[in-house]
Design an enzyme around this catalytic site. Structure first.
Site, PDB file in Angstrom:
ATOM      1  N   ARG A   1     -58.664 -94.355 -15.966  1.00 60.08           N
ATOM      2  CA  ARG A   1     -59.961 -94.992 -16.154  1.00 60.08           C
ATOM      3  C   ARG A   1     -61.104 -93.972 -16.211  1.00 60.08           C
ATOM      4  NH1 ARG A   1     -64.026 -98.825 -13.007  1.00 60.08           N
ATOM      5  NH2 ARG A   1     -64.690-100.088 -14.777  1.00 60.08           N
ATOM      6  N   SER A   2     -60.796 -92.735 -15.962  1.00 58.38           N
ATOM      7  CA  SER A   2     -61.811 -91.700 -15.808  1.00 58.38           C
ATOM      8  C   SER A   2     -62.098 -90.971 -17.116  1.00 58.38           C
ATOM      9  CB  SER A   2     -61.348 -90.691 -14.751  1.00 58.38           C
ATOM     10  OG  SER A   2     -62.094 -89.504 -14.819  1.00 58.38           O
ATOM     11  N   PRO A   3     -63.285 -91.139 -17.710  1.00 59.65           N
ATOM     12  CA  PRO A   3     -63.628 -90.344 -18.887  1.00 59.65           C
ATOM     13  C   PRO A   3     -63.619 -88.848 -18.594  1.00 59.65           C
ATOM     14  CG  PRO A   3     -65.122 -92.211 -18.692  1.00 59.65           C
ATOM     15  CD  PRO A   3     -64.326 -92.143 -17.410  1.00 59.65           C
ATOM     16  N   TYR A   4     -63.992 -88.476 -17.376  1.00 61.27           N
ATOM     17  CA  TYR A   4     -64.006 -87.055 -17.035  1.00 61.27           C
ATOM     18  C   TYR A   4     -62.585 -86.470 -17.045  1.00 61.27           C
ATOM     19  CZ  TYR A   4     -68.796 -88.043 -15.579  1.00 61.27           C
ATOM     20  OH  TYR A   4     -70.109 -88.422 -15.553  1.00 61.27           O
ATOM     21  N   SER A   5     -61.591 -87.285 -16.686  1.00 61.86           N
ATOM     22  CA  SER A   5     -60.207 -86.842 -16.804  1.00 61.86           C
ATOM     23  C   SER A   5     -59.848 -86.617 -18.270  1.00 61.86           C
ATOM     24  CB  SER A   5     -59.260 -87.874 -16.177  1.00 61.86           C
ATOM     25  OG  SER A   5     -59.390 -87.917 -14.777  1.00 61.86           O
TER      26      SER A   5
END
Length: 214
Positions: free
Chosen positions: A10-14
């Site tokens: 769910r993490s865009p930063y990932s």
């Protein structure tokens, strides 16, 4: 040199850190252990209490676009969001038709040695494409791109559900033991680096500690 990489779908930063991490793996003698965790919305839904579009989501969206531009990566607000959540109230739905499905597929792909590659291929669909990422044809393309078959992977994920859940929860325990609950998180020894913006700092640390090119 061994590195634990904690990742959430769910993490865009990932998503933003993956190309740099893949380049690191290709160019350096480093063993990156993919550790999938459930999103914070699942692990700690209380985090989103009193967070809504005005106080949280709008500002995050602006930052996502800024980071995407900096790294010259496409970014679109995912449709559907991997987590079903009311962005006006922050409340997490009790019904989650997407996140467990894709997490369990991703963990099954990891058992085939394709955890990071599958994560990148699927994240490219979730955050980097306007296509309906959850459409079966697109999930099939993701699997095909890493040499796997969607039907077979679903079967394995269902048959190994108990092991998958146990392994993901173990990753979450190890993440906390490393010193942080967030993603993306890179850990080497007793040092952790939280956030995609800490990648250069992580890289410098690894060089100083003897990381060599292949």
């Amino acid at each position: 040199m061994k590195v634990d990489f904690y990742f959430s779908y769910r993490s865009p930063y990932s998503y933003f850190i993956l190309p740099r991490l893949k380049k690191l793996i290709e160019e350096y003698d480093v063993d990156v252990n993919f550790r999938l965790v459930y999103p914070l919305a699942i692990r700690k839904p209380s985090f989103f209490k009193n967070k809504n579009m005005l106080t949280y989501f709008f500002w995050r969206l602006l930052d996502y676009r800024k980071v995407a531009n900096r790294h010259e990566m496409p970014f679109f607000r995912p449709k559907p969001d991997p987590i079903v959540q009311n962005i006006l109230t922050g409340k997490i739905s009790s019904e989650q038709p997407y996140i467990f499905y894709i997490c369990h597929l991703g963990q099954a792909a990891h058992y085939h040695g394709q955890g990071i590659n599958f994560a990148q291929a699927l994240s490219n669909k979730i955050f980097g494409s306007k296509e309906g990422w959850f459409e079966r044809k697109n999930l099939s393309k993701v699997c095909d791109s890493v040499g796997l078959n969607l039907d077979d992977l679903e079967k394995e994920a269902n048959e190994q559900e108990a092991k998958i859940i146990s392994d993901i929860k173990y990753n979450q325990e190890q993440q906390l033991a490393a010193g942080h609950h967030g993603v993306p998180l890179l850990v080497h020894g007793d040092q952790y680096f939280f956030g995609q913006d800490k990648f250069d700092e992580f890289l410098s640390f690894m060089h100083k500690n003897g990381m060599q090119r292949k």
